[in-house]
Structures are given as C-alpha cells and as structure tokens.
Design an enzyme around this catalytic site. Structure first.
Site, PDB file in Angstrom:
ATOM      1  N   CYS A 263       6.448  -7.008 -20.820  1.00 37.43           N
ATOM      2  CA  CYS A 263       5.633  -6.010 -20.086  1.00 37.43           C
ATOM      3  C   CYS A 263       6.066  -5.984 -18.462  1.00 37.43           C
ATOM      4  O   CYS A 263       5.454  -5.265 -17.549  1.00 37.43           O
ATOM      5  CB  CYS A 263       4.060  -6.173 -19.876  1.00 37.43           C
ATOM      6  SG  CYS A 263       3.653  -8.012 -19.653  1.00 37.43           S
TER       7      CYS A 263
ATOM      8  N   ASN B  73       8.889 -10.198 -14.326  1.00 43.35           N
ATOM      9  CA  ASN B  73       8.877 -10.212 -12.650  1.00 43.35           C
ATOM     10  C   ASN B  73       8.586 -11.633 -12.575  1.00 43.35           C
ATOM     11  O   ASN B  73       9.428 -12.186 -11.794  1.00 43.35           O
ATOM     12  CB  ASN B  73       7.789  -9.050 -12.185  1.00 43.35           C
ATOM     13  CG  ASN B  73       7.900  -7.812 -12.338  1.00 43.35           C
ATOM     14  OD1 ASN B  73       8.783  -7.388 -13.407  1.00 43.35           O
ATOM     15  ND2 ASN B  73       7.091  -6.933 -11.988  1.00 43.35           N
ATOM     16  N   ASP B  74       7.673 -12.233 -12.560  1.00 42.30           N
ATOM     17  CA  ASP B  74       7.380 -13.608 -12.578  1.00 42.30           C
ATOM     18  C   ASP B  74       8.411 -14.609 -12.985  1.00 42.30           C
ATOM     19  O   ASP B  74       8.897 -15.536 -12.411  1.00 42.30           O
ATOM     20  CB  ASP B  74       5.958 -14.002 -12.777  1.00 42.30           C
ATOM     21  CG  ASP B  74       5.041 -13.627 -11.566  1.00 42.30           C
ATOM     22  OD1 ASP B  74       5.554 -13.338 -10.274  1.00 42.30           O
ATOM     23  OD2 ASP B  74       3.762 -13.154 -11.864  1.00 42.30           O
TER      24      ASP B  74
ATOM     25  N   ARG C 133      -3.967  -3.913 -15.842  1.00 41.87           N
ATOM     26  CA  ARG C 133      -4.180  -5.029 -14.802  1.00 41.87           C
ATOM     27  C   ARG C 133      -5.643  -4.932 -14.537  1.00 41.87           C
ATOM     28  O   ARG C 133      -5.832  -4.171 -13.536  1.00 41.87           O
ATOM     29  CB  ARG C 133      -3.205  -4.981 -13.597  1.00 41.87           C
ATOM     30  CG  ARG C 133      -1.859  -4.944 -13.993  1.00 41.87           C
ATOM     31  CD  ARG C 133      -0.738  -4.783 -12.627  1.00 41.87           C
ATOM     32  NE  ARG C 133       0.439  -4.946 -13.115  1.00 41.87           N
ATOM     33  CZ  ARG C 133       1.106  -3.734 -13.261  1.00 41.87           C
ATOM     34  NH1 ARG C 133       0.555  -2.623 -13.049  1.00 41.87           N
ATOM     35  NH2 ARG C 133       2.328  -3.858 -13.750  1.00 41.87           N
TER      36      ARG C 133
ATOM     37  N   ARG D  38      -5.207  -7.589 -19.455  1.00 37.30           N
ATOM     38  CA  ARG D  38      -4.738  -9.064 -18.920  1.00 37.30           C
ATOM     39  C   ARG D  38      -5.882  -9.355 -17.890  1.00 37.30           C
ATOM     40  O   ARG D  38      -6.175  -8.804 -17.295  1.00 37.30           O
ATOM     41  CB  ARG D  38      -3.289  -8.628 -18.003  1.00 37.30           C
ATOM     42  CG  ARG D  38      -3.024 -10.222 -17.445  1.00 37.30           C
ATOM     43  CD  ARG D  38      -1.715 -10.022 -16.595  1.00 37.30           C
ATOM     44  NE  ARG D  38      -2.241  -9.567 -15.378  1.00 37.30           N
ATOM     45  CZ  ARG D  38      -1.099  -9.126 -14.713  1.00 37.30           C
ATOM     46  NH1 ARG D  38       0.139  -9.186 -14.955  1.00 37.30           N
ATOM     47  NH2 ARG D  38      -1.370  -8.162 -13.541  1.00 37.30           N
TER      48      ARG D  38
ATOM     49  N   HIS E 103       0.925  -1.354   0.009  1.00 35.07           N
ATOM     50  CA  HIS E 103       0.048   0.040   0.070  1.00 35.07           C
ATOM     51  C   HIS E 103       0.865   1.380  -0.116  1.00 35.07           C
ATOM     52  O   HIS E 103       0.763   2.361  -0.891  1.00 35.07           O
ATOM     53  CB  HIS E 103      -0.954   0.008   1.158  1.00 35.07           C
ATOM     54  CG  HIS E 103      -2.292  -0.438   0.883  1.00 35.07           C
ATOM     55  ND1 HIS E 103      -2.973   0.063   0.080  1.00 35.07           N
ATOM     56  CD2 HIS E 103      -3.111  -1.258   1.775  1.00 35.07           C
ATOM     57  CE1 HIS E 103      -4.078  -0.440   0.090  1.00 35.07           C
ATOM     58  NE2 HIS E 103      -4.333  -1.231   1.084  1.00 35.07           N
TER      59      HIS E 103
ATOM     60  N   ARG F 156      11.346 -11.695  -4.872  1.00 36.29           N
ATOM     61  CA  ARG F 156      12.026 -10.389  -4.691  1.00 36.29           C
ATOM     62  C   ARG F 156      11.455  -9.623  -3.384  1.00 36.29           C
ATOM     63  O   ARG F 156      11.974  -8.689  -3.299  1.00 36.29           O
ATOM     64  CB  ARG F 156      12.045  -9.627  -6.109  1.00 36.29           C
ATOM     65  CG  ARG F 156      10.643  -9.454  -6.365  1.00 36.29           C
ATOM     66  CD  ARG F 156      10.701  -8.526  -7.729  1.00 36.29           C
ATOM     67  NE  ARG F 156       9.329  -8.149  -8.067  1.00 36.29           N
ATOM     68  CZ  ARG F 156       8.909  -7.174  -8.694  1.00 36.29           C
ATOM     69  NH1 ARG F 156       9.493  -6.283  -9.597  1.00 36.29           N
ATOM     70  NH2 ARG F 156       7.855  -6.865  -8.767  1.00 36.29           N
TER      71      ARG F 156
ATOM     72  N   GLU G 120       5.239 -16.097 -18.322  1.00 37.72           N
ATOM     73  CA  GLU G 120       6.101 -15.808 -17.216  1.00 37.72           C
ATOM     74  C   GLU G 120       6.335 -16.993 -16.402  1.00 37.72           C
ATOM     75  O   GLU G 120       6.917 -16.909 -15.286  1.00 37.72           O
ATOM     76  CB  GLU G 120       5.057 -14.668 -16.518  1.00 37.72           C
ATOM     77  CG  GLU G 120       3.688 -15.342 -16.448  1.00 37.72           C
ATOM     78  CD  GLU G 120       2.636 -14.212 -15.504  1.00 37.72           C
ATOM     79  OE1 GLU G 120       3.175 -13.579 -14.804  1.00 37.72           O
ATOM     80  OE2 GLU G 120       1.409 -14.267 -15.847  1.00 37.72           O
TER      81      GLU G 120
END
Lengths: 588, 87
Positions: A509, A461-462, A305, A341, A198, A472, A438
C-alpha cells in the site's frame, strides 16, 4: 543542476512532486504579504472615521472568509473548512474588538497598529506554549490579523495577479491555496513542505500541478519570469528553453493521450494476459474520496487512513463519530472490502496531545501509541468492529516491529469484541486482521507474523525510510530515498515469500505500488494486491492488463540481480518501454 | 462575586470547539466571566482569549463571575465543564 553555469540560462530546481501535471507560464512571486504596520497618530476629529475604517475592514474580512469557507466546504468537505470557521469566530470576538476600539480612542493611534499590537499579544502567548496544536492556532490568529490589517489598508491582495501564473512562494497556507485556485493559477512551486504538507494535499484535491520543497525557489525566481513545473517528476525549470518547453508539452500531451486510452478500463478487472488477477484497490483517507475511487475502477479500499478524521479536527473523535464514518465507508464500498488501518499518529503527523520527541519517526507512533492508550484503542476497535456487519471490513495495524505487538494488538481486538458482545452489538466475529510491514524488523519476522494474521501489506514509504535511513521529506537527503535500491527489492521479495509460505495474501500500500515503473516487477515478485492512490489506478491497471505473469516473473528475477538502484531503474525503464510502449514514464 | 474551581474533563482539553461552546454560553449572561489558569487571567467571553489558554485534560481552572446574574452564570458554566462540553 547547472547552478554555477552562467552560460546556460535555463536552470533546473529539484523538489518534491506534490501534485501531478505540467504547467508552463510566468511566475508570480507571492511573498506572504505581511502588511507593514506603522504607528500613526489619529487626530481626535478623525477618530470616528478611524473606527469606521476598522469596522469596515472587519466586515470585509468576514465576507472574504465566508467565501473561502463556502468554497472550501464545496471543494474539500466541511471538515477541512473548520480552520476558517475559527478565524471567523475571532473576527466576531466582541471582547477583542471592544478592547481594540477603546484603545484607538484612548491612545489616538491608527487602527492597524492597535490591531497588530492587541492580536499580537495573544499570538505570542500561543507561540510560547510547548503544544504544537497551539502553534497551529497561532498561525490562524496571524492570518486573521494580517487579513484585517490588509483590509484596513484597503489593499487588494491579488490585484497584481493578472492572467495565468505559477505561484511561487515560501509556503502556502490552506487559505492561500483555496483562494488562489479561484484565480487563474497554473501551478504551485514552494520552498518548503513535503508530500504531505497542507499545500500538497490541497493542490492534489484541486488538481493543480505542484512541486514543493524547492528550498530556494523564492530567492531565484522573479515575478514575470518564465517557469515550467513538472508535477510528475518534482522538477521546476527556470527560463526553460524552447526545447525544454517542447519536451514538457510533449510529456503533458503523452499523459493526456494515455489518460484518454484509459477510458472504459474502469469496469475491467486488473488481470494479466495469462489470467493472473491482482486485487487493485485504493488508498484513501476520507469517505468523500470513495466516489472517485469507484469511477477510477477500484476494487475496494486497500488502505483507509483512519487518522485523517482526527488530524482534520485536531482531536480524537468519539466511538459514535468514528463508527458513523467507518459504517458509511463499509456500506458504500460493499461488496468490495475495505482495510482500515488503525490510528497511525505520531511521526510526522500531528496529534492533539502531541508530545515533543527528539526523533519522532523512531518514537511513540502507530501501534506503539495505541497499545499504550488502551481506552482510546478499544474505543477505536469497537467502532471498527461495529462497522463490520457486512463482513467486508478488515483491520490493519501500522508500525508493528515485533511479534509481541501483533499479539497484544490482537488481544485488544478480542477484548473489544467481548465488550461489544456484552453491549449486545453486532460485528463480524471472524474479522480479518493484518499487519502493515513497514519496519525492517517486521520484514525479517514476516513469516512468524504471517503465521498469526490474515494478511500482510507492505508499506513502502516507511519501510524504505527505515531500511535506507533516509527521510524523504528532508530535501537534503531525499534523492537517497531509492525505492529500487536492491536492498529494498530483496526485502519486498522476502516478505512476499514469507507470507505465501504461511498461506496469507501479501499486498502493498506504499507509494511504490502506484509507480508504473514498478508494476511489472511487483506483479512478478508475486504480490496479490496493490493499493494505490486512486489517480494512478487506471494507469496501473492498464499495465497489468498489458503484461504476462510469465514475463513479469522473469523481469523480477532479472531486476533482483542488479547491484545498484540505478541499474534496476535503467533495466525496468527499458523493459516497461518495450512491454507497455504507450505509457508515459515519469522520467525526463 | 462568585468563584468556582473546575477541572477539564473532556479528552482534548479546551480546544477550538469546546472554547466556542464556552464563549457562546457565557455570552448569554450579563455577568463578567473570568478564567484564571496559573498566573493567567483571561476574559471568558473572548474566543481568542480562551484559545490561548492551552488547557489540557486534567488542568484546573478558577472561574470568576461578577454581575447581576452571577449565580445562574456560574451554575450554567460549571455544568458545561462537568459535562465535558458534551464531547
């Protein structure tokens, strides 16, 4: 890290870069002021005053929350503000407050003690629930409780926050972040949290530099101590030397100067000197981010997203609610395209009907969950299809790990199209469907997958997390998350080549797409599209416009020949410094 | 006193929004309104109480109404559950 070196006063703490920028100033240690509550007797003749104290505190708390609510609505949109609405409702809960007042009168105890006891009961019950959603609500309840108590005690939370400071805390709640941003806050440093926490999301949207996941910042820093935070590199320096301060100021200046050079680039294409055009688009989560992407010169949305909508509200929106958002996005981005996505929930993202998993990242998430929830998935796809009448909507499936899933997901699209036909609704019958690469297995099967879809987009990332087996967001192993690991580079090349062999375009992406150090490499490897966070888009475009495809190819080839991530990084750093000299690289 | 049995129909269960709708509807009646789930009894006119229920889709609740307008209250509240809070 000179943690044991007592000679050098300057100490560097490594965290996770959560919001870009550099801030230097005195620390303000924000201990979540959980007000101390003591049980005290109230004399019968003081009863009336005690009740009045409670009512005043409630009124003041409501005023504070209303202010935060208005502020949050303006700065963050009405969806994010909902957290505060629930808190206001609790303040106005007549049943609760009657019970509290009655207890004060009958037990003759102080108001804060009874409030803590009474609200604490509900809070405990929420925490006992196995439902993650209830735990979040317990935090809201706790926030309200502390706010009332603080107001009863007539404390002023921020009275000690004088002048400009860097807030150091264990964690920050949404309310903290918002209210702090109205004060003179230079930056945030927190012990806990990852890039998607957050506090990270909010500080990015409020444009305040932040480093999170520092683990021990609150234990090591004291209020008033000088501290420098580098929100580009994710580093916090305690008691920085003059030299460090100079260096950081220099970096901040370099970034500012570079940003000034980017003025006017928004209207230009992302094209190399030798005329290779890269589709440079944005990753976003909410429709209110679109004006910013446009201002940054984005060509469409490479990753929308969709789960943002449900994470914000904590429940699945209806088909109509989804449709409204998707349609607005498609219309406002036209004539560019948007890649939606499909819901990517699970893993680290809370879901309304969250189930507990031992290992959520290897569990029920992304397309896996959607394929198991046919009704939800069809509803989602219908909403997406209905938004495609301008033919600028693409659909992308996350977490694909086998061809079977690709086929099953496409079958759902077909089914949703049939349902819409029966309902007489319009949609793009030739809508382009793609897959996010991914999961390592999908990368290995990229050619077979490419043969059955319209595009591939590499989610670094994934992909890196699964390929290198590193979370990470886990600060203990985060340094092992190396995007320039030779294994990562080879897999990226494999996916690009596989896609091109089957004549589909291949994009990226993940966060790597927005790393200026990687741009030349990625262009050289042959990517057709880069979708990045809008804040870095002009910078990436500038690099693309400064280089030649011919050189980039050579750089990519050379980069692939190195055996370690450090070698690759060192090489890329020297190359980028040479080819794009005015770029401030995110290296110290 | 009237008692009714209801099943949560809306997908997300009694989360914040439906909870707010329920509490607001109950406030329009004089009658006391109690929600019973398993061993837990909470005042249906209290948002913080309803929030603690953790009632998911499919869970069964007992509703108890007691007061001068209990008939009307029961009808209105049961209707709300049956409509799935118009979600």
């Amino acid at each position: 890290m000179n943690e044991r070196n007592s000679v050098i006063e300057e100490t560097v703490l490594k965290g996770i870069a959560a919001a870009p920028g550099i801030a230097i100033g005195p620390a303000y240690l924000y201990n979540k002021e959980v007000p101390r509550v003591e049980m005290k007797d109230v004399a019968r003749e003081d009863l009336e005053a005690e009740i009045k104290r409670l009512r005043n505190a409630n009124a003041r708390s409501e005023k504070e929350l209303q202010k935060i609510l208005t502020f949050a609505e303006q700065r963050l949109g009405s969806q994010s503000a909902r957290i505060f609405e629930a808190q206001i409702m609790i303040l106005n809960d007549a049943v609760l407050m009657d019970a509290v007042e009655k207890r004060i009168a009958s037990e003759l105890k102080n108001a804060e003690y009874i409030i803590a006891d009474e609200i604490g009961k509900y809070r405990r019950r929420m925490l006992e629930s196995p439902d993650e959603y209830m735990h979040e609500r317990a935090h809201d309840v706790e926030d309200v409780m502390n706010r009332i108590i603080r107001n009863i005690q007539e404390q002023r939370l921020f009275s000690r926050l004088e002048g400009e400071s860097i807030i150091v805390s264990e964690t920050l709640t949404p309310a903290d972040t918002v209210i702090f941003s109205r004060n003179q806050v230079l930056g945030y440093a927190t012990d806990l949290g990852g890039v998607s926490s957050h506090a990270a999301l909010l500080s990015r949207s409020l444009k305040i530099p932040a480093v999170v996941g520092l683990r021990t910042a609150t234990k090591r820093l004291k209020t008033g101590e000088m501290v420098a935070i580098d929100g580009y590199a994710g580093v916090v320096t305690m008691n920085p030397t003059e030299e460090t301060i100079e260096r950081l100021r220099g970096r901040a200046r370099a970034f500012r100067e570079f940003e000034e050079k980017l003025v006017g680039i928004a209207g230009l294409p992302a094209e190399t000197i030798d005329h290779r055009t890269i589709e440079l688009s944005s990753n976003i989560e909410f429709e209110d981010e679109i004006p910013f992407t446009r201002a940054q010169g984005s060509a469409g949305i490479g990753l929308f997203r969709t789960e943002g909508q449900l994470l914000r509200r904590g429940e699945y929106p209806s088909e109509e609610e989804q449709y409204r958002v998707y349609k607005n996005v498609a219309e406002s981005i036209f004539p560019h395209a948007v890649i939606f996505r499909t819901f990517d929930v699970g893993g680290d993202k809370l879901i309304p009907d969250a189930i507990r998993e031992e290992n959520p990242f290897l569990g029920w998430r992304g397309i896996r969950m959607m394929l198991d929830r046919p009704e939800l998935f069809l509803e989602h796809l219908r909403a997406l299809l209905r938004s495609s009448t301008h033919k600028n909507v693409r659909i992308m499936f996350p977490m694909i790990s086998s061809l079977h899933e690709v086929r099953a997901a496409k079958e759902f699209v077909r089914k949703a199209q049939e349902e819409l036909k029966l309902r007489g609704e319009l949609f793009d019958p030739k809508i382009k469907v793609g897959v996010m690469i991914e999961v390592p297995s999908a990368a290995l099967l990229a050619e077979e997958i490419a043969a059955e879809v319209d595009f591939l987009s590499i989610g670094t990332n994934d992909l890196i997390q699964y390929l290198l087996a590193v979370d990470r967001d886990n600060s203990y192993v985060a340094p092992l998350f190396q995007q320039f690991n030779p294994a990562v580079l080879r897999v990226i090349k494999m996916v690009i080549d596989a896609g091109h062999k089957k004549h589909v375009w291949v994009g990226m992406c993940g966060e790597m797409a927005g790393d200026p150090l990687a741009t030349m490499l990625l262009v050289g490897l042959g990517l057709d599209e880069l979708s990045v966070v809008p804040s870095v888009l002009p910078e990436i475009k500038k690099i693309i416009r400064t280089i030649r495809l011919k050189d980039a190819r050579r750089v990519a080839e050379r980069a692939l020949s190195f055996p370690t991530a450090d070698d690759v990084k060192k090489y890329l750093t020297s190359v980028v410094k040479e080819k794009v000299p005015d770029i401030p690289l995110e290296l110290s | 006193m009237i008692e009714r049995q209801v099943t949560i129909r809306n997908r997300s269960g009694l989360h914040t929004r439906p909870a707010a709708t329920l509490v607001k509807a109950a406030a329009r009646f004089q009658s006391e309104f109690t929600i019973i789930k398993d061993a837990m009894e909470i005042n249906g006119k209290s948002i913080i109480g309803v929030m603690t229920l953790a009632a998911e889709q499919g869970s069964e609740l007992r509703l108890r109404f007691e007061g001068p307008d209990e008939e009307q209250a029961a009808a209105a509240i049961v209707d709300l559950f049956e409509r799935g809070f118009d979600e």
